[in-house]
Scaffold this motif. Structure first.
Motif, short mmCIF file in Angstrom:
data_model
loop_
_atom_site.label_atom_id
_atom_site.label_comp_id
_atom_site.label_asym_id
_atom_site.label_seq_id
_atom_site.Cartn_x
_atom_site.Cartn_y
_atom_site.Cartn_z
N ARG A 1 0.85 -1.22 0.00
CA ARG A 1 0.00 0.00 0.00
C ARG A 1 0.87 1.25 0.00
N PHE A 2 1.97 1.22 0.73
CA PHE A 2 2.90 2.36 0.75
C PHE A 2 3.42 2.65 -0.65
N PHE A 3 3.74 1.61 -1.42
CA PHE A 3 4.23 1.79 -2.78
C PHE A 3 3.16 2.37 -3.69
N ILE A 4 1.91 1.91 -3.50
CA ILE A 4 0.80 2.45 -4.30
C ILE A 4 0.62 3.93 -4.01
N ASP A 5 0.67 4.28 -2.74
CA ASP A 5 0.51 5.68 -2.35
C ASP A 5 1.61 6.55 -2.94
N ASN A 6 2.81 5.94 -3.11
CA ASN A 6 3.94 6.70 -3.66
C ASN A 6 4.08 6.51 -5.17
N LYS A 7 3.07 5.84 -5.77
CA LYS A 7 2.99 5.68 -7.23
C LYS A 7 4.22 4.99 -7.83
N LEU A 8 4.68 3.94 -7.18
CA LEU A 8 5.79 3.16 -7.72
C LEU A 8 5.28 2.19 -8.78
N SER A 9 6.02 2.07 -9.86
CA SER A 9 5.68 1.10 -10.90
C SER A 9 6.12 -0.30 -10.46
N VAL A 10 5.68 -1.30 -11.19
CA VAL A 10 6.10 -2.68 -10.88
C VAL A 10 7.62 -2.79 -10.92
N VAL A 11 8.24 -2.18 -11.92
CA VAL A 11 9.70 -2.24 -12.04
C VAL A 11 10.36 -1.58 -10.85
N GLN A 12 9.86 -0.43 -10.44
CA GLN A 12 10.44 0.27 -9.29
C GLN A 12 10.28 -0.54 -8.01
N LYS A 13 9.12 -1.20 -7.85
CA LYS A 13 8.89 -2.02 -6.66
C LYS A 13 9.91 -3.16 -6.57
N GLU A 14 10.23 -3.75 -7.71
CA GLU A 14 11.17 -4.88 -7.71
C GLU A 14 12.56 -4.49 -7.25
N LYS A 15 12.87 -3.21 -7.28
CA LYS A 15 14.20 -2.75 -6.92
C LYS A 15 14.30 -2.28 -5.47
N VAL A 16 13.21 -2.38 -4.72
CA VAL A 16 13.20 -1.87 -3.35
C VAL A 16 13.80 -2.90 -2.39
N TRP A 17 14.70 -2.42 -1.54
CA TRP A 17 15.30 -3.23 -0.48
C TRP A 17 14.91 -2.64 0.88
N VAL A 18 14.98 -3.47 1.90
CA VAL A 18 14.68 -3.00 3.25
C VAL A 18 15.79 -3.42 4.20
N VAL A 19 15.98 -2.63 5.25
CA VAL A 19 16.87 -3.00 6.35
C VAL A 19 15.98 -3.48 7.49
N GLU A 20 16.26 -4.68 7.99
CA GLU A 20 15.39 -5.32 8.98
C GLU A 20 16.18 -5.64 10.24
N MET A 21 15.49 -5.54 11.38
CA MET A 21 16.07 -5.93 12.67
C MET A 21 15.03 -6.71 13.45
N ASP A 22 15.32 -7.93 13.83
CA ASP A 22 14.38 -8.76 14.61
C ASP A 22 12.98 -8.75 13.99
N LYS A 23 12.95 -8.93 12.66
CA LYS A 23 11.69 -8.99 11.90
C LYS A 23 10.93 -7.65 11.89
N LYS A 24 11.62 -6.59 12.28
CA LYS A 24 11.04 -5.24 12.18
C LYS A 24 11.79 -4.49 11.09
N ILE A 25 11.05 -3.84 10.20
CA ILE A 25 11.69 -3.06 9.15
C ILE A 25 12.15 -1.73 9.73
N VAL A 26 13.44 -1.50 9.61
CA VAL A 26 14.05 -0.27 10.13
C VAL A 26 13.98 0.84 9.09
N TRP A 27 14.22 0.46 7.83
CA TRP A 27 14.28 1.46 6.76
C TRP A 27 13.87 0.82 5.44
N VAL A 28 12.96 1.46 4.75
CA VAL A 28 12.69 1.12 3.36
C VAL A 28 13.70 1.93 2.57
N VAL A 29 14.74 1.25 2.09
CA VAL A 29 15.92 1.93 1.56
C VAL A 29 15.55 2.91 0.45
#
Length: 418
Positions: free
Chosen positions: A365-393
């Motif tokens: 939903r966050f990606f939809i709100d930010n109007k990311l395309s399918v290609v852009q979504k595929e390139k997204v990485w996250v930093v995670e700690m103890d199964k909690k997302i710290v940063w959507v890079v």
């Protein structure tokens, strides 16, 4: 001046000023006859003061592994090897013995198989490093020339078999056509010349249209849908745009249907994808990731991954005020972060608490709100700690790790995209 590798032993005639090598492929498809041909080529090359370069191939094994015909396998093997010989010997051209009748057969086979303008012009006298100096001559004329000058040759017995498509056209199809049109071979040869000129004009027109349509953005190609829909010969133009990216005519037709589809639909080829993203078609490479999970340890200052590089440093909170706080930088409360961290691509079901929000939100939903395309979504990485997302890079940190009144030390993570 030029250097040549000559394939088709029966035309071993060296022109003045040229260095010529004789190459022979032994595909081992005809038993003892294959060995006979190799020995003949070696003797003939020797008579011209040359050493024949010979390579043996497991053609049937190659064809079986790739599920292709013997003819296609032999062609792939020999031209790949010829290119290696060119590089190893410092030569410039591959010279073959294709003649006029071969070219007419190629034209007819392409026509019945289904082809475009390039298929209708047949083989070119010169294409990249391949030179075909005998396309003007008929099979009969070449044979007469050899007989008159007492030149030796050997016949490939498989040429008499109609099991191969080319031979079937040569022995069955063309003779029947000649009964109705006695001058058909001369007419088709003239048509080959006209189609070569037509292709030149065709290519010029296609390139002009492509320059007006295509917008190159990094490794992506963006095409405005409304502008494309206004184009004449839309199907042909779209295929010419997509062909360099490995799309077949059938896949190009499927891509044409994307023009009227909802945003987010796509067609995937072997190396690229065509995505409908609102009013655009986007051609982009398929994503490949060698490592999908990267461990980030305490003390790491630089971490490379498929999406780029992360650089980390710890700072006293009083020094953080003047730091860049754009989307490529995460400023985190160091006391809230426990190592190791996990750097990974996002996945369906991921959620976080976007900075400034008290409620969780799914990344989809966050990606939809930010109007990311399918290609852009595929390139997204996250930093995670103890199964909690710290940063959507490159986008936003989780609110639970933001700087607060009690923050004493800042963990700064900067991202440099690949």
């Amino acid at each position: 001046m030029g250097d040549w590798i000559l394939w088709s032993f029966w035309i071993c005639v060296a022109g003045g000023g040229y260095a010529i090598e004789v190459a022979h492929c032994n595909f081992w498809l005809r038993g003892e006859e294959s060995w006979r041909d190799e020995k003949f080529v070696r003797r003939l090359a020797s008579s011209y003061g040359r050493n024949a370069i010979v390579e043996h191939f497991d053609t049937e094994g190659y064809a079986g592994n790739r599920r292709i015909s013997i003819q296609v396998a032999a062609r792939e093997l020999r031209y790949a090897w010829f290119s290696q010989v060119l590089a190893n010997k410092g030569l410039r051209y591959i010279v073959t013995g294709h003649h006029r009748d071969d070219n007419i057969e190629t034209l007819l086979m392409n026509f019945f198989r289904g082809t475009g303008v390039a298929g209708m012009r047949g083989m070119l006298p010169r294409h990249q490093e391949i030179v075909r100096p005998l396309l003007f001559a008929t099979r009969e004329a070449i044979r007469d020339y050899a007989v008159e000058r007492k030149l030796r040759w050997v016949e490939d017995s498989s040429n008499a078999s109609d099991n191969y498509t080319r031979n079937y056209f040569r022995h069955q199809v063309i003779p029947v056509i000649e009964q109705a049109y006695p001058g058909v071979l001369e007419n088709l040869n003239a048509s080959l010349g006209r189609f070569r000129e037509i292709e030149v004009l065709y290519r010029q027109a296609v390139e002009t249209r492509k320059k007006k349509l295509l917008e190159f953005k990094g490794n992506e190609v963006h095409i405005p849908v409304l502008k494309l829909l206004e184009s004449e010969a839309l199907g042909t133009l779209l295929y010419e745009i997509l062909m360099p990216y490995g799309f077949s005519p059938q896949q190009a037709e499927a891509c044409r249907e994307l023009l009227d589809s909802a945003s987010g639909r796509y067609v995937a080829g072997s190396t690229h994808r065509v995505l409908k993203n609102r009013n655009w078609l986007i051609i982009s490479p398929l994503e490949t990731r060698a490592a999908t999970n990267v461990l980030v340890e305490d003390g790491d200052t630089r971490v490379a991954f498929a999406g780029g590089v992360l650089q980390m440093q710890r700072l006293a909170v009083e020094k953080a005020g003047g730091l860049d706080q754009g989307p490529r930088v995460a400023l985190l409360d160091a006391s809230a972060v426990r190592f190791p961290l996990l750097l990974r691509p996002w996945k369906t079901g991921d959620y976080f608490y976007p900075l400034g929000m008290r409620k969780k939100k799914k990344l989809a939903r966050f990606f939809i709100d930010n109007k990311l395309s399918v290609v852009q979504k595929e390139k997204v990485w996250v930093v995670e700690m103890d199964k909690k997302i710290v940063w959507v890079v490159g986008m936003r940190i989780d609110d639970r790790f933001r700087l607060g009144a009690g923050t004493k030390e800042v963990l700064r993570i900067g991202w440099e995209p690949a």
